[in-house]
Enzyme design. Sequence first.
Site, PDB file in Angstrom:
ATOM      1  N   LYS A   1     -36.444  -0.371 -65.051  1.00 35.02           N
ATOM      2  CA  LYS A   1     -36.371  -0.230 -63.584  1.00 35.02           C
ATOM      3  C   LYS A   1     -36.169   1.233 -63.179  1.00 35.02           C
ATOM      4  O   LYS A   1     -36.739   1.707 -62.204  1.00 35.02           O
ATOM      5  CB  LYS A   1     -35.191  -1.071 -63.071  1.00 35.02           C
ATOM      6  CG  LYS A   1     -35.479  -1.796 -61.792  1.00 35.02           C
ATOM      7  CD  LYS A   1     -34.440  -2.864 -61.531  1.00 35.02           C
ATOM      8  CE  LYS A   1     -34.827  -4.212 -62.095  1.00 35.02           C
ATOM      9  NZ  LYS A   1     -33.884  -5.264 -61.792  1.00 35.02           N
TER      10      LYS A   1
ATOM     11  N   LYS B   1     -39.158   2.628 -60.887  1.00 30.36           N
ATOM     12  CA  LYS B   1     -38.868   2.935 -59.482  1.00 30.36           C
ATOM     13  C   LYS B   1     -38.609   4.424 -59.267  1.00 30.36           C
ATOM     14  O   LYS B   1     -38.250   4.836 -58.167  1.00 30.36           O
ATOM     15  CB  LYS B   1     -37.672   2.114 -58.995  1.00 30.36           C
ATOM     16  CG  LYS B   1     -37.889   0.600 -59.067  1.00 30.36           C
ATOM     17  CD  LYS B   1     -36.848  -0.155 -58.255  1.00 30.36           C
ATOM     18  CE  LYS B   1     -36.993  -1.654 -58.471  1.00 30.36           C
ATOM     19  NZ  LYS B   1     -36.365  -2.441 -57.405  1.00 30.36           N
TER      20      LYS B   1
ATOM     21  N   ASP C   1     -36.393 -10.419 -52.196  1.00 31.59           N
ATOM     22  CA  ASP C   1     -37.674  -9.944 -52.740  1.00 31.59           C
ATOM     23  C   ASP C   1     -38.858 -10.436 -51.918  1.00 31.59           C
ATOM     24  O   ASP C   1     -39.884  -9.779 -51.852  1.00 31.59           O
ATOM     25  CB  ASP C   1     -37.825 -10.417 -54.189  1.00 31.59           C
ATOM     26  CG  ASP C   1     -36.846  -9.689 -55.099  1.00 31.59           C
ATOM     27  OD1 ASP C   1     -36.567  -8.502 -54.810  1.00 31.59           O
ATOM     28  OD2 ASP C   1     -36.350 -10.305 -56.064  1.00 31.59           O
TER      29      ASP C   1
ATOM     30  N   LYS D   1     -37.853 -24.139 -33.902  1.00 30.86           N
ATOM     31  CA  LYS D   1     -37.223 -24.744 -35.074  1.00 30.86           C
ATOM     32  C   LYS D   1     -38.211 -25.711 -35.743  1.00 30.86           C
ATOM     33  O   LYS D   1     -38.805 -26.563 -35.064  1.00 30.86           O
ATOM     34  CB  LYS D   1     -35.965 -25.495 -34.619  1.00 30.86           C
ATOM     35  CG  LYS D   1     -35.182 -26.057 -35.770  1.00 30.86           C
ATOM     36  CD  LYS D   1     -33.932 -26.773 -35.286  1.00 30.86           C
ATOM     37  CE  LYS D   1     -33.274 -27.493 -36.441  1.00 30.86           C
ATOM     38  NZ  LYS D   1     -32.227 -28.389 -36.006  1.00 30.86           N
TER      39      LYS D   1
ATOM     40  N   ASP E   1     -40.372  -2.539 -51.530  1.00 30.81           N
ATOM     41  CA  ASP E   1     -39.213  -2.116 -52.324  1.00 30.81           C
ATOM     42  C   ASP E   1     -38.622  -0.874 -51.655  1.00 30.81           C
ATOM     43  O   ASP E   1     -39.235   0.190 -51.655  1.00 30.81           O
ATOM     44  CB  ASP E   1     -39.636  -1.819 -53.760  1.00 30.81           C
ATOM     45  CG  ASP E   1     -38.424  -1.711 -54.664  1.00 30.81           C
ATOM     46  OD1 ASP E   1     -37.557  -0.865 -54.377  1.00 30.81           O
ATOM     47  OD2 ASP E   1     -38.329  -2.490 -55.628  1.00 30.81           O
ATOM     48  N   ILE E   2     -37.438  -1.048 -51.090  1.00 30.09           N
ATOM     49  CA  ILE E   2     -36.844   0.037 -50.284  1.00 30.09           C
ATOM     50  C   ILE E   2     -36.497   1.237 -51.170  1.00 30.09           C
ATOM     51  O   ILE E   2     -36.866   2.374 -50.860  1.00 30.09           O
ATOM     52  CB  ILE E   2     -35.592  -0.480 -49.542  1.00 30.09           C
ATOM     53  CG1 ILE E   2     -35.996  -1.608 -48.593  1.00 30.09           C
ATOM     54  CG2 ILE E   2     -34.910   0.651 -48.764  1.00 30.09           C
ATOM     55  CD1 ILE E   2     -34.857  -2.438 -48.050  1.00 30.09           C
ATOM     56  N   VAL E   3     -35.796   0.976 -52.265  1.00 29.86           N
ATOM     57  CA  VAL E   3     -35.342   2.102 -53.092  1.00 29.86           C
ATOM     58  C   VAL E   3     -36.533   2.845 -53.716  1.00 29.86           C
ATOM     59  O   VAL E   3     -36.522   4.073 -53.814  1.00 29.86           O
ATOM     60  CB  VAL E   3     -34.282   1.650 -54.130  1.00 29.86           C
ATOM     61  CG1 VAL E   3     -34.887   0.899 -55.295  1.00 29.86           C
ATOM     62  CG2 VAL E   3     -33.473   2.826 -54.615  1.00 29.86           C
TER      63      VAL E   3
ATOM     64  N   ASN F   1     -29.732 -13.777 -50.130  1.00 28.86           N
ATOM     65  CA  ASN F   1     -29.148 -13.643 -51.468  1.00 28.86           C
ATOM     66  C   ASN F   1     -27.630 -13.714 -51.373  1.00 28.86           C
ATOM     67  O   ASN F   1     -27.071 -13.372 -50.347  1.00 28.86           O
ATOM     68  CB  ASN F   1     -29.449 -12.243 -52.025  1.00 28.86           C
ATOM     69  CG  ASN F   1     -30.868 -12.085 -52.464  1.00 28.86           C
ATOM     70  OD1 ASN F   1     -31.478 -13.017 -52.966  1.00 28.86           O
ATOM     71  ND2 ASN F   1     -31.400 -10.894 -52.263  1.00 28.86           N
TER      72      ASN F   1
ATOM     73  N   PHE G   1     -29.406  -0.213 -58.195  1.00 29.44           N
ATOM     74  CA  PHE G   1     -28.565  -1.182 -58.902  1.00 29.44           C
ATOM     75  C   PHE G   1     -29.483  -2.181 -59.605  1.00 29.44           C
ATOM     76  O   PHE G   1     -30.591  -2.439 -59.123  1.00 29.44           O
ATOM     77  CB  PHE G   1     -27.638  -1.917 -57.928  1.00 29.44           C
ATOM     78  CG  PHE G   1     -26.366  -1.171 -57.657  1.00 29.44           C
ATOM     79  CD1 PHE G   1     -26.393   0.014 -56.939  1.00 29.44           C
ATOM     80  CD2 PHE G   1     -25.150  -1.638 -58.143  1.00 29.44           C
ATOM     81  CE1 PHE G   1     -25.222   0.724 -56.697  1.00 29.44           C
ATOM     82  CE2 PHE G   1     -23.970  -0.943 -57.910  1.00 29.44           C
ATOM     83  CZ  PHE G   1     -24.006   0.242 -57.188  1.00 29.44           C
TER      84      PHE G   1
HETATM   85  O1  C5P Z   1     -36.124  -5.009 -58.615  1.00 35.12           O
HETATM   86  P1  C5P Z   1     -34.688  -5.358 -58.341  1.00 35.12           P
HETATM   87  O2  C5P Z   1     -34.512  -6.153 -57.068  1.00 35.12           O
HETATM   88  O3  C5P Z   1     -33.962  -5.941 -59.475  1.00 35.12           O
HETATM   89  O4  C5P Z   1     -34.018  -3.938 -58.092  1.00 35.12           O
HETATM   90  C1  C5P Z   1     -32.711  -3.806 -57.652  1.00 35.12           C
HETATM   91  C2  C5P Z   1     -32.542  -2.470 -56.980  1.00 35.12           C
HETATM   92  O5  C5P Z   1     -33.622  -2.216 -56.090  1.00 35.12           O
HETATM   93  C3  C5P Z   1     -31.318  -2.418 -56.122  1.00 35.12           C
HETATM   94  O6  C5P Z   1     -30.876  -1.070 -56.081  1.00 35.12           O
HETATM   95  C4  C5P Z   1     -31.823  -2.877 -54.760  1.00 35.12           C
HETATM   96  O7  C5P Z   1     -31.008  -2.437 -53.698  1.00 35.12           O
HETATM   97  C5  C5P Z   1     -33.186  -2.243 -54.738  1.00 35.12           C
HETATM   98  N1  C5P Z   1     -34.187  -3.000 -53.967  1.00 35.12           N
HETATM   99  C6  C5P Z   1     -34.694  -2.474 -52.809  1.00 35.12           C
HETATM  100  N2  C5P Z   1     -35.676  -3.130 -52.123  1.00 35.12           N
HETATM  101  C7  C5P Z   1     -36.151  -4.315 -52.566  1.00 35.12           C
HETATM  102  C8  C5P Z   1     -35.624  -4.873 -53.736  1.00 35.12           C
HETATM  103  C9  C5P Z   1     -34.649  -4.203 -54.413  1.00 35.12           C
HETATM  104  O8  C5P Z   1     -34.251  -1.397 -52.405  1.00 35.12           O
HETATM  105  N3  C5P Z   1     -37.092  -4.935 -51.872  1.00 35.12           N
END
Ligand code: C5P
Length: 401
Positions: A340, A344, A282, A292, A309-311, A213, A326
């Site tokens: 969100k 979350k 994502d 390669k 999803d880490i958060v 990204n 964020f």
């Molecule tokens: O769902 P979205 O990607 O829009 O959410 C953004 C928030 O979720 C950010 O705080 C980002 O750091 C976190 N995030 C995460 N792990 C993921 C995707 C997003 O922690 N796989």
Amino acid sequence: MQRLTNRRILLGISGGIAAYKCAELVRLLSKAGAEVRVIMTSGAMEFITPLTMQALSGNPVHHALLDPEAEAGMGHIELAKWADLLLIAPASANLISRLAQGMGNDLLTTVCLATDAPICLAPAMNQAMWRDPMTQANMERLQAAHGDNLTVIGPDAGEQACGDVGPGRMMEPEAIATAVADRFDTGLLDGVSVVITAGPTREAIDPVRYISNHSSGKMGYALAAAARDAGARVTLISGPVTIPAPDRVQVVHVTSALDMLQAAQSELEHCQIFIASAAVADYRPASVADQKVKKSTDELSIQLIKNPDIVATVAAHEPHPFTVGFAAETQDVEHYARDKLARKNLDLIVANDVSRTDIGFNSDDNAVSVFWPEGQQRFDTMNKHSLARALIELIAGQYKA
Ligand code: C5P
């Protein structure tokens, strides 16, 4: 003692039997989160070894003023500028006398002359030497010269190493560390453990290619510095970026989302505030090619699978750290951000409108709206450092509410 988190304490040790107590003093200051560097006079080194002080402070000990090698490392002026506070313990009668004369005949006295930092002085000597009119006159002279910039800690009264009883014992390390901490203002996040994710993640396709990204990491790095300045103990889990890491912040370098998740989970036990500013990919390729991938067909399909999803994983953890996410949105910012926030299980979300080209992503500026269950606040365009300070203030307020 929380006020000592991230503070730079320069400890000057002069020659006296109380020097042995400096081992415990350094341990207490470091445990409270301070970064400690030690200067020893030649007299001090007769009582306790530089190696002991180096091992406890985690930094090389400074003792030579006229050694070109030592000066090339961190010279007397740099040391004087580095310190947030200069603590002299024990301060012998000889050192106090030299300071009162304004002498600069060794490293410690020279740094005292060169520093603008506040000075704390813990005298330690035989009771007769302390009561001697010359010592008392030297103390008065020092206090008159330095005013509020000088804090005298002790001395204590009681039995002395030489068998005498009276005033002149160095204060106990605990009391000295507390007096030093009291010299600092309280910070909004003193002693709070904050974990911040920042930058992009890279998801390997093969040994030379990846999916990622846009993300410079600037916002997360600025938040880490602002949290540190507010007194927090900060761990920054960073994807690959090109900007330098802030000092006095622990940095964990990661590449992929799975690495980032693992790093976040291993910090969870002590984490009180978690801020997810990383632009996590994502999806990741379902399998990573060992070699390669060769250019052959006109079309190439890569099967992608969803990253965790880490958060959201952090927010679901018990005990739940105060969790901040964020949201980068291009339309209907409040609606998507609040969705969100709830989905979350976040405590607060910082939303930016990425449809604007003048802010966000690689820019130095940003403008955001912050939402939490009972409120919201708008921050108009400002540089990321100012914004980071404002966000940390808001986060600290909501965390404590
Ligand atoms: O769902 P979205 O990607 O829009 O959410 C953004 C928030 O979720 C950010 O705080 C980002 O750091 C976190 N995030 C995460 N792990 C993921 C995707 C997003 O922690 N796989």
